[in-house]
Motif scaffolding. Structure first.
Motif, short mmCIF file in Angstrom:
data_model
loop_
_atom_site.label_atom_id
_atom_site.label_comp_id
_atom_site.label_asym_id
_atom_site.label_seq_id
_atom_site.Cartn_x
_atom_site.Cartn_y
_atom_site.Cartn_z
N SER A 137 -3.06 6.40 5.65
CA SER A 137 -1.74 6.78 6.15
C SER A 137 -1.29 8.11 5.54
CB SER A 137 -0.75 5.66 5.79
OG SER A 137 0.52 5.96 6.30
N GLU B 79 -9.29 5.76 -1.42
CA GLU B 79 -9.64 5.03 -0.20
C GLU B 79 -10.52 5.82 0.75
OE1 GLU B 79 -6.43 3.76 2.39
OE2 GLU B 79 -5.27 5.53 1.93
N THR C 99 7.02 -0.65 6.98
CA THR C 99 5.70 -0.96 7.51
C THR C 99 5.39 -0.08 8.71
OG1 THR C 99 4.34 -2.67 8.57
CG2 THR C 99 6.74 -3.02 8.65
N GLN C 100 4.42 0.78 8.53
CA GLN C 100 4.00 1.67 9.61
C GLN C 100 3.69 0.86 10.85
OE1 GLN C 100 1.79 3.52 12.43
NE2 GLN C 100 0.55 2.24 11.07
N SER C 101 2.83 -0.14 10.72
CA SER C 101 2.34 -0.90 11.88
C SER C 101 3.34 -1.94 12.36
CB SER C 101 1.05 -1.62 11.50
OG SER C 101 1.30 -2.59 10.48
N THR D 66 1.97 -6.06 9.23
CA THR D 66 1.32 -6.47 7.98
C THR D 66 1.71 -7.90 7.59
OG1 THR D 66 1.18 -4.20 7.27
CG2 THR D 66 1.09 -5.86 5.53
N GLY E 98 0.81 -1.23 0.00
CA GLY E 98 0.00 0.00 0.00
C GLY E 98 0.83 1.27 0.00
N THR E 99 0.48 2.15 0.91
CA THR E 99 1.18 3.43 1.01
C THR E 99 2.67 3.23 1.31
OG1 THR E 99 -0.76 4.72 1.59
CG2 THR E 99 1.33 5.48 2.50
N SER E 100 2.99 2.23 2.11
CA SER E 100 4.40 1.99 2.42
C SER E 100 5.17 1.57 1.18
CB SER E 100 4.51 0.93 3.52
OG SER E 100 3.92 1.41 4.71
N LYS F 253 -4.80 7.67 -1.87
CA LYS F 253 -5.43 8.48 -0.81
C LYS F 253 -6.85 8.87 -1.22
CE LYS F 253 -3.51 7.77 1.66
NZ LYS F 253 -2.39 7.07 2.21
#
Ligand code: F6R
Length: 359
Positions: A155, A243, A102-104, A107, A56-58, A240
């Motif tokens: 994000s 979504e 990875t933000q989180s 994933t 995704g965004t990452s 962005k």
């Protein structure tokens, strides 16, 4: 806590200049020297190719990372969608080094690749916002994003923090390898310019709100176009918008439009062009003329030095490899206001979860 904000997404967009300053404080000492573990720099230097793996965004932040790693450190870099890599890996170079964005840190698609990388015995780095997250624990090294909790599902500040950390890492690598590019890429002071340019961009939010109302209020589809580093941003900008506002949006390499997709441009189709890359600006401008000739309603997001009369959003100039940090801001705001004006729950778009822990 949202404070005076109606939604976290806008709060998190507004926090981006402060995140840039936080990253300066975390990654540079008082003398302005970059601080990154030498063992990490040594392992990356030993590699003949970098593999950035993300979703995704990452993943989109990884595309900008490739520009940074290749242009500043001359290490060939590939960027892969984690879910594609996992069961159909590319032919690897003899000495690969893996970077998980990875933000989180949770994933599942990215974790599946990391499990295989560990089985193969290759070195790895996780760049994440969450200390002690699964991907942080399972990789050989971790660099943190220091973006603070990101609550909105879409994000924003994690994307810009990821790009900034990639820039800081390229600077450290270039210094470690004593490359000539190290001196000319003064990331610490460039991030000050970036923070100021981001602030100017967020301060224009009411102007962007009006553009969202005028161009995107009722449309079913839209395009973001750009070339080179602006194309990397175009696909993040499109994600962005789609979504949070459910407008079907494509991010497109502007030169590729005429090879088929321009057939979709009709009277009134919104096309948003991002123009910060000097080498391709004139070509993107001519693609803008082509879509205008077919009836498109065009918004331009342009770097100051390339601006022309009639451009709607003009950005302050920053280092050419760091323009995504600034050009994404009006796109985040366009997505935010389009969603809000349509009456949606901006922070919790339908069908989406903040962290995707299934493959
Ligand atoms: C989009 C978005 C997602 C995430 C993707 C990866 O706004 O947030 O595309 O970027 O699910 O998540 P992380 O970075 O946590 O691995």
């Amino acid at each position: 806590d949202k404070g005076a904000y109606e939604f976290y997404m806008l709060k998190e967009i507004d926090e981006q200049p402060a995140v840039m300053h936080k990253l300066q404080a975390e990654y540079f000492d008082e003398a302005g020297n970059v601080q990154i573990d030498e063992k990490l720099l040594a392992e990356m230097t030993a590699a003949d190719r970098l593999y950035i793996v993300a979703a995704g965004t990452s993943y989109h932040a990884g595309l900008v990372g490739k520009e940074l790693f290749e242009k500043i450190t001359r290490i060939p870099t590939e960027v892969h969608v984690a879910s594609e890599f996992a069961y159909n890996p590319p032919l690897l170079a003899p000495k690969p080094f893996f970077i998980f964005l990875t933000q989180s840190g949770e994933t599942a698609d990215s974790r599946e690749v990391l499990k295989q990388v560990n089985k193969w015995g290759y070195p790895s780095l996780t760049i994440t916002n969450v200390p002690n997250s699964t991907l942080s624990r399972e990789a050989s090294h971790t660099l943190l994003l220091y973006a603070g909790p990101e609550i909105a599902v879409a994000s924003t500040k994690a994307y810009t923090a990821q790009i900034a950390v990639e820039a800081i890492l390229t600077k450290a690598l270039a210094e470690y390898q004593e490359l000539e590019t190290a001196a000319s890429f003064d990331v610490k002071s460039e991030l000050t310019k970036v923070a100021n340019a981001m602030q100017t961009a967020v301060d224009q939010k009411h102007q962007v709100e009006k553009l969202a109302a005028d161009y995107l209020a009722t449309t079913r589809n839209a395009f973001y176009i750009g070339r080179a580093i602006d194309y990397d941003v175009a696909i993040e900008a499109a994600l962005k918008l789609k979504e949070v506002s459910y407008v079907q949006t494509e991010g497109f390499a502007s030169g590729e439009l005429k090879h088929g997709t321009i057939a979709l441009i009709e009277e009134g189709t919104p096309v948003i062009a991002i123009i910060t890359n000097k080498a391709t600006a004139a070509h993107t401008r001519s693609n803008v003329q082509e879509v205008i000739a077919r009836g498109a309603n065009v918004i331009t997001i342009v770097a100051g030095e390339l601006a022309q009369p009639g451009d709607q959003i003009v950005l302050e100039d920053v280092h050419p490899l760091l323009t995504p940090l600034v050009s994404i801001v009006p796109a985040q705001l366009l997505a935010y206001y389009t969603s809000k004006n349509r009456g949606y729950d901006v922070d919790k778009p339908r069908n989406l979860a903040k962290s995707v822990t299934v493959e």
